[in-house]
Design a protein around this motif. Structure first.
Motif, PDB file in Angstrom:
ATOM      1  N   ASP A   1       0.775  -0.977  -0.035  1.00 19.25           N
ATOM      2  CA  ASP A   1       0.109   0.002  -0.194  1.00 19.25           C
ATOM      3  C   ASP A   1       0.800   1.259  -0.094  1.00 19.25           C
ATOM      4  O   ASP A   1       0.199   2.287  -0.510  1.00 19.25           O
ATOM      5  CB  ASP A   1      -0.859   0.086   1.265  1.00 19.25           C
ATOM      6  N   LYS A   2       1.974   1.113   0.456  1.00 22.75           N
ATOM      7  CA  LYS A   2       2.752   2.607   0.896  1.00 22.75           C
ATOM      8  C   LYS A   2       4.269   2.405   0.227  1.00 22.75           C
ATOM      9  O   LYS A   2       4.544   3.551   0.191  1.00 22.75           O
ATOM     10  CB  LYS A   2       3.063   2.695   2.526  1.00 22.75           C
TER      11      LYS A   2
ATOM     12  N   TRP B   1       5.049   2.343  -3.019  1.00 18.82           N
ATOM     13  CA  TRP B   1       5.247   3.564  -4.372  1.00 18.82           C
ATOM     14  C   TRP B   1       5.317   4.705  -3.937  1.00 18.82           C
ATOM     15  O   TRP B   1       6.083   5.705  -4.351  1.00 18.82           O
ATOM     16  CB  TRP B   1       4.390   3.124  -5.317  1.00 18.82           C
ATOM     17  N   GLU B   2       4.402   5.093  -2.864  1.00 13.14           N
ATOM     18  CA  GLU B   2       4.462   6.634  -2.358  1.00 13.14           C
ATOM     19  C   GLU B   2       5.700   6.996  -1.823  1.00 13.14           C
ATOM     20  O   GLU B   2       6.423   7.861  -1.829  1.00 13.14           O
ATOM     21  CB  GLU B   2       3.387   6.979  -1.192  1.00 13.14           C
ATOM     22  N   LEU B   3       6.361   5.907  -1.095  1.00 10.84           N
ATOM     23  CA  LEU B   3       7.751   6.160  -0.489  1.00 10.84           C
ATOM     24  C   LEU B   3       8.838   6.368  -1.497  1.00 10.84           C
ATOM     25  O   LEU B   3       9.850   7.164  -1.534  1.00 10.84           O
ATOM     26  CB  LEU B   3       8.050   4.967   0.389  1.00 10.84           C
ATOM     27  N   TYR B   4       8.618   5.472  -2.491  1.00 14.39           N
ATOM     28  CA  TYR B   4       9.700   5.317  -3.481  1.00 14.39           C
ATOM     29  C   TYR B   4       9.732   6.600  -4.483  1.00 14.39           C
ATOM     30  O   TYR B   4      10.864   6.929  -4.974  1.00 14.39           O
ATOM     31  CB  TYR B   4       9.629   4.136  -4.510  1.00 14.39           C
ATOM     32  N   LYS B   5       8.741   7.022  -4.679  1.00 20.65           N
ATOM     33  CA  LYS B   5       8.624   8.118  -5.663  1.00 20.65           C
ATOM     34  C   LYS B   5       8.921   9.504  -4.687  1.00 20.65           C
ATOM     35  O   LYS B   5       9.756  10.204  -5.370  1.00 20.65           O
ATOM     36  CB  LYS B   5       6.834   8.565  -6.021  1.00 20.65           C
ATOM     37  N   ALA B   6       8.633   9.520  -3.358  1.00 20.84           N
ATOM     38  CA  ALA B   6       9.405  10.652  -2.515  1.00 20.84           C
ATOM     39  C   ALA B   6      10.912  10.331  -2.520  1.00 20.84           C
ATOM     40  O   ALA B   6      11.555  11.407  -2.787  1.00 20.84           O
ATOM     41  CB  ALA B   6       8.639  10.529  -1.246  1.00 20.84           C
TER      42      ALA B   6
ATOM     43  N   TYR C   1       9.580  11.957   7.839  1.00 17.71           N
ATOM     44  CA  TYR C   1       8.696  11.629   6.751  1.00 17.71           C
ATOM     45  C   TYR C   1       8.283  10.229   6.788  1.00 17.71           C
ATOM     46  O   TYR C   1       6.939   9.607   6.785  1.00 17.71           O
ATOM     47  CB  TYR C   1       8.992  12.114   5.549  1.00 17.71           C
TER      48      TYR C   1
ATOM     49  N   LEU D   1       4.588   8.132   7.405  1.00 18.48           N
ATOM     50  CA  LEU D   1       4.062   7.489   6.399  1.00 18.48           C
ATOM     51  C   LEU D   1       3.902   5.977   7.071  1.00 18.48           C
ATOM     52  O   LEU D   1       2.700   5.430   6.818  1.00 18.48           O
ATOM     53  CB  LEU D   1       5.315   7.159   5.274  1.00 18.48           C
TER      54      LEU D   1
END
Length: 220
Positions: free
Chosen positions: A138-139, A141-146, A181, A185
């Motif tokens: 769930d989390k 790709w959000e982490l990797y983009k950041a 951050y 997350l």
């Protein structure tokens, strides 16, 4: 006064140099990673306590962050040594190799550490492997983009200008904000679920109201 301050800084530098040499460097890198990750979580919890009346500081949560950070320290220590052997570079003359290091770091180390973070904390906090994997899914790709927004530039500076023995410490210095951050997350509270039958633009009744069954004239 200025002369005295300069002498004090020189003395502090001389006293701290053994921490960045030989076997002590591994210990410094390990404890530095753990301490900064716990500090980032502490900063995040301080914000949460102000925003959520009644919430108390969770020392176990910060201790888990410290443990996961310490577990990452040896990896980073040896990872940078390996990168220096794989792609030796010195200053701008070695820029192609420096860019190669940044790319390898982003494609290999960054996703590995993201997986490590979620699975490690999940294990320490009693999650099942399935629960940790769902959270990771769930989390991640959000982490990797950041991660791509922050670390390529930071690592470019690291590999261009920072002496090898200070690279993990340099990263640790930058990660106070990043670790805040990561704590957000991991521990953010999801919004309340929508009531049954609700959609984004309105409310839909998904079941007919329950009524008693009556027989009409002519029916059996």
């Amino acid at each position: 006064m200025a002369s005295g301050g300069w002498c004090w800084l020189r003395g502090l530098w001389a006293a701290g140099q053994p921490l960045f040499q030989g076997r002590a460097l591994l210990v410094t890198n390990t404890l530095g990673c753990g301490t900064l990750m716990a500090a980032g979580d502490g900063a995040r919890q301080s914000w949460e306590i102000r925003a959520r009346p009644g919430q108390k500081f969770d020392t176990r949560r910060s201790a888990s962050m410290f443990a996961v950070g310490c577990s990452m320290g040896p990896f980073l220590h040896y990872w940078y040594l390996w990168l220096d052997r794989l792609l030796p570079a010195s200053g701008f003359r070695g820029l192609p190799n420096v860019l190669g290091k940044v790319l390898v770091d982003q494609l290999v180390a960054s996703p590995m550490l993201g997986v490590w973070y979620f699975l490690g904390l999940g294990c320490l906090e009693g999650q099942t492997l399935g629960e940790s994997c769902r959270e990771l899914r769930d989390k991640f790709w959000e982490l990797y983009k950041a991660d791509w927004c922050v670390w390529p530039v930071a690592q470019l500076v690291n590999f261009l200008f920072v002496p090898p023995q200070f690279r993990v410490t340099y990263i640790n210095g930058l990660t106070l904000g990043w670790d805040t951050y990561l704590s957000y997350l991991k521990y953010r509270i999801p919004g309340p679920p929508a009531p049954p039958g609700c959609v984004a633009l309105g409310t839909v009744q998904t079941e007919l109201p329950h009524t008693a069954t009556t027989c009409q004239p002519g029916q059996d």
